[in-house]
Structure formats: structure tokens, C-alpha cells
Motif scaffolding. Sequence first.
Motif, PDB file in Angstrom:
ATOM      1  N   VAL A 170      39.033  24.380  -6.085  1.00 34.31           N
ATOM      2  CA  VAL A 170      37.977  23.360  -6.105  1.00 34.31           C
ATOM      3  C   VAL A 170      36.656  23.960  -5.651  1.00 34.31           C
ATOM      4  N   ASN A 171      36.683  24.784  -4.619  1.00 36.08           N
ATOM      5  CA  ASN A 171      35.467  25.437  -4.132  1.00 36.08           C
ATOM      6  C   ASN A 171      34.823  26.282  -5.225  1.00 36.08           C
ATOM      7  N   VAL A 172      35.634  27.030  -5.959  1.00 31.27           N
ATOM      8  CA  VAL A 172      35.116  27.876  -7.032  1.00 31.27           C
ATOM      9  C   VAL A 172      34.562  27.015  -8.170  1.00 31.27           C
ATOM     10  N   LEU A 173      35.274  25.962  -8.534  1.00 32.76           N
ATOM     11  CA  LEU A 173      34.814  25.086  -9.606  1.00 32.76           C
ATOM     12  C   LEU A 173      33.471  24.451  -9.251  1.00 32.76           C
ATOM     13  N   GLN A 174      33.333  24.011  -8.014  1.00 35.17           N
ATOM     14  CA  GLN A 174      32.065  23.420  -7.583  1.00 35.17           C
ATOM     15  C   GLN A 174      30.957  24.460  -7.562  1.00 35.17           C
ATOM     16  N   HIS A 175      31.300  25.668  -7.168  1.00 39.65           N
ATOM     17  CA  HIS A 175      30.322  26.754  -7.142  1.00 39.65           C
ATOM     18  C   HIS A 175      29.803  27.023  -8.558  1.00 39.65           C
ATOM     19  N   CYS A 176      30.718  27.080  -9.526  1.00 40.68           N
ATOM     20  CA  CYS A 176      30.329  27.327 -10.918  1.00 40.68           C
ATOM     21  C   CYS A 176      29.513  26.163 -11.465  1.00 40.68           C
ATOM     22  N   LEU A 177      29.927  24.951 -11.131  1.00 40.29           N
ATOM     23  CA  LEU A 177      29.182  23.773 -11.590  1.00 40.29           C
ATOM     24  C   LEU A 177      27.747  23.817 -11.092  1.00 40.29           C
ATOM     25  N   GLY A 178      27.565  24.296  -9.864  1.00 36.04           N
ATOM     26  CA  GLY A 178      26.221  24.374  -9.303  1.00 36.04           C
ATOM     27  C   GLY A 178      25.310  25.341 -10.036  1.00 36.04           C
ATOM     28  N   MET A 179      25.872  26.264 -10.797  1.00 36.00           N
ATOM     29  CA  MET A 179      25.067  27.236 -11.545  1.00 36.00           C
ATOM     30  C   MET A 179      24.776  26.787 -12.967  1.00 36.00           C
ATOM     31  N   LEU A 180      25.259  25.591 -13.348  1.00 36.21           N
ATOM     32  CA  LEU A 180      25.026  25.075 -14.695  1.00 36.21           C
ATOM     33  C   LEU A 180      23.967  23.977 -14.650  1.00 36.21           C
ATOM     34  N   ALA A 181      23.017  24.046 -15.571  1.00 31.53           N
ATOM     35  CA  ALA A 181      21.927  23.063 -15.630  1.00 31.53           C
ATOM     36  C   ALA A 181      22.355  21.897 -16.530  1.00 31.53           C
ATOM     37  N   LEU A 182      23.179  21.010 -15.978  1.00 36.17           N
ATOM     38  CA  LEU A 182      23.686  19.878 -16.745  1.00 36.17           C
ATOM     39  C   LEU A 182      22.861  18.626 -16.478  1.00 36.17           C
ATOM     40  N   ASP A 183      22.801  17.739 -17.456  1.00 36.21           N
ATOM     41  CA  ASP A 183      22.148  16.453 -17.224  1.00 36.21           C
ATOM     42  C   ASP A 183      23.037  15.615 -16.304  1.00 36.21           C
ATOM     43  N   PRO A 184      22.489  14.564 -15.693  1.00 42.18           N
ATOM     44  CA  PRO A 184      23.253  13.790 -14.704  1.00 42.18           C
ATOM     45  C   PRO A 184      24.566  13.234 -15.219  1.00 42.18           C
ATOM     46  N   VAL A 185      24.613  12.813 -16.468  1.00 42.35           N
ATOM     47  CA  VAL A 185      25.848  12.236 -17.002  1.00 42.35           C
ATOM     48  C   VAL A 185      26.926  13.308 -17.111  1.00 42.35           C
ATOM     49  N   ARG A 186      26.587  14.439 -17.667  1.00 44.52           N
ATOM     50  CA  ARG A 186      27.573  15.511 -17.819  1.00 44.52           C
ATOM     51  C   ARG A 186      27.998  16.070 -16.461  1.00 44.52           C
ATOM     52  N   ARG A 187      27.065  16.140 -15.533  1.00 47.18           N
ATOM     53  CA  ARG A 187      27.418  16.638 -14.201  1.00 47.18           C
ATOM     54  C   ARG A 187      28.384  15.664 -13.515  1.00 47.18           C
ATOM     55  N   ALA A 188      28.115  14.380 -13.634  1.00 45.46           N
ATOM     56  CA  ALA A 188      29.004  13.392 -13.031  1.00 45.46           C
ATOM     57  C   ALA A 188      30.393  13.450 -13.669  1.00 45.46           C
ATOM     58  N   ASP A 189      30.438  13.677 -14.965  1.00 48.15           N
ATOM     59  CA  ASP A 189      31.723  13.797 -15.655  1.00 48.15           C
ATOM     60  C   ASP A 189      32.494  15.007 -15.145  1.00 48.15           C
ATOM     61  N   ALA A 190      31.794  16.146 -14.957  1.00 47.27           N
ATOM     62  CA  ALA A 190      32.448  17.356 -14.452  1.00 47.27           C
ATOM     63  C   ALA A 190      32.955  17.150 -13.030  1.00 47.27           C
ATOM     64  N   VAL A 191      32.150  16.474 -12.206  1.00 49.86           N
ATOM     65  CA  VAL A 191      32.572  16.196 -10.825  1.00 49.86           C
ATOM     66  C   VAL A 191      33.838  15.339 -10.830  1.00 49.86           C
ATOM     67  N   GLU A 192      33.888  14.358 -11.711  1.00 46.46           N
ATOM     68  CA  GLU A 192      35.059  13.484 -11.798  1.00 46.46           C
ATOM     69  C   GLU A 192      36.306  14.274 -12.198  1.00 46.46           C
ATOM     70  N   VAL A 193      36.157  15.185 -13.137  1.00 45.76           N
ATOM     71  CA  VAL A 193      37.297  15.997 -13.580  1.00 45.76           C
ATOM     72  C   VAL A 193      37.787  16.902 -12.444  1.00 45.76           C
ATOM     73  N   ILE A 194      36.844  17.517 -11.722  1.00 51.07           N
ATOM     74  CA  ILE A 194      37.221  18.367 -10.589  1.00 51.07           C
ATOM     75  C   ILE A 194      37.935  17.537  -9.523  1.00 51.07           C
TER      76      ILE A 194
END
Length: 316
Positions: free
Chosen positions: A242-266
Motif C-alpha cells: 500500500v505504501n508503494v502504491l500510494q507513493h506511485c500514485l503521488g507521482m501521477l498527475a491525475l484529475d480529482p476523479v481518477r485520483r479518487a478512483d485509484a485511492v478507492e482501489v488501493i
Amino acid sequence: MTDAERPRVAVSTCLLGEPVRYNGGHSRDRFLTDELSPYVDWVPVCPEMEAGLGSPRETMRQERGEDGPRLVTRTTRADVTAPVMAVATRSAAELDVDGFVFKAKSPTCGIHGVPLYRPGGEPLDRRNRGLFAGIVMDRHPLLPVEDEGRLHDPLLREGFVERVFAHARLRALLEGDWRPRDLVAFHARHKMQLLAHDPSLYREAGRVVATAGARPREEVAAGYAEVFQRTLATKAGTGKNVNVLQHCLGMLALDPVRRADAVEVIDSYRAGLVPLSVPTTLLRHHARGQEAVYVRDQTYFCPYPDDLRLRNHIPR
């Protein structure tokens, strides 16, 4: 995966379907022969056959001796320790592979749970290793090893295969004409994979890389290989993933909807509702779409061929 990075994996010969067992049969393992075989080069090993014991042959067991376990045939009570130990010592010295799959419970090749008997009597305990496997594992303590029984566990299977392919990539690098910049690039590609196993050891590996231009080449290679393999031998649990997934997510410039979707999946992965393949596939997809090269090229997202489908189990 380049040809140089294709893993070489030693294996108990009977597991590939060869008739070398004590009864003249085999113990073919379908995961090895049908699923893993297209992606690795097998190095078959059978210490009994190499020691000249033949097949079929009399069954054997380990018995306590004055100078350690002895390998004794069950009916004629012949001591065959010496020829098997000679094969083991030679094989361990010559072994150049990225992993080893041993035959479970074998008095020569078992890696755990092998009974040790009183001479001519009952078992003393059942916590021993096979004579051949023990010598190989002592000589190569960081070599990825498993037996076919434990590889039925999806978590152990994934961990073993991940280590084998990482070991092969490192071997391909260090066997070539590498330069400090090549080691830096290799370490950068493996950052997330190493972090998922042990953040402190990842930092230790980074300190070795930082000295690549100032220390002897062989010394740097040996030091990095040791800490790299030690890191991957540490279990990668849900929290570290989970720590690694969140770290990678932080390096992606996603719009709020896609970021929220990724957070939900994680979060669903963290809760044990979906396998690791779900968030890793989603983040890799986003990295490719954005041409986020650093994230996209992390071996964490593709530590072995995707067709092996080893991340599809629910974490426990």
C-alpha cells in the motif's frame, strides 16, 4: 525480458517428469512444466542418479550418525552418504542459477520437514533438510529456493518467482560490461520493488550504489548483490505494498476523479477485497497514458511475465 535476463532455475529432475524416482516413476509438477517452463531455462539435478544409485532403487532415510546425519537404505541398511555428499559438494560449488526448486520431503532434496531417525529405529524429529539441499542452501544462503509442495501456496509461489526473475536481471547486469551509471539505472528501476520488501535495506542498497565510482568494481558488485538479494528475501506484506502504491500514485498527475478512483482501489486492496493485480494494473495504465516513464518502468509493476498471473490472489 532479454535473453540474458531469462532465469536459469535448477530443479529436482523428477519434477519435470523424468522417471528417476526410487520406484522408477516421476513427480511431474504441472505449474513448473506447463506454466513456468516457457519463461525459464531448467537445470535438472538428481543427486541419487548422479551418485550412481540408479532408478528404480531402494528407498532411503536419514539416520543420526556420530558426525551428522547419514543416508541409509531402508532394507539392506547400506550407507550411501559418501557418494551423495560428494555430488552435493561438487554441485554446490559449480551451481550458477537464479533459483532452485527441490523435491519436497526427500531425504536428499527436501528443504524442510525431513525426518531424522535413530539408527534402525523411530524418528527423532521431522525438522531436517535433505543432505543435498542442505549443502546447496548453506553454500548459497540468498539463493531463492522452494519445494514443489510449498509452491502450491499462491503467496509463496509469487514470492519465489519474483525473486527468481529479479535475481536473473541482476545477474545479467553484473555479468556484462556494466558502468556505474548502469547500476544507478538498475537500482532506480527496482526502487519500488525493493521498497515493497524492506525500505531500510533499499536505502542500504542505495548507499552501495552511491559508491560505485569510487570503490573497486568487484567490491561494489558483490556488496550490491548481497543487499539486493537480502532485501527481496524479506516478505512484502499488504502494508508495504500500500505504501508503494500510494507513493506511485503521488507521482501521477491525475484529475480529482481518477485520483479518487485509484485511492478507492488501493483501499480495497488494503481491506482484502481485491488482489494486488487490480491496483497495480490501474496505476500502470495511468502511467502509460501520461508517459510517466519513471513510474511506468518500475519493475514493481511487472516483476515477472504477466501471463503467469501470480498476483491474482486475495492478500491475507
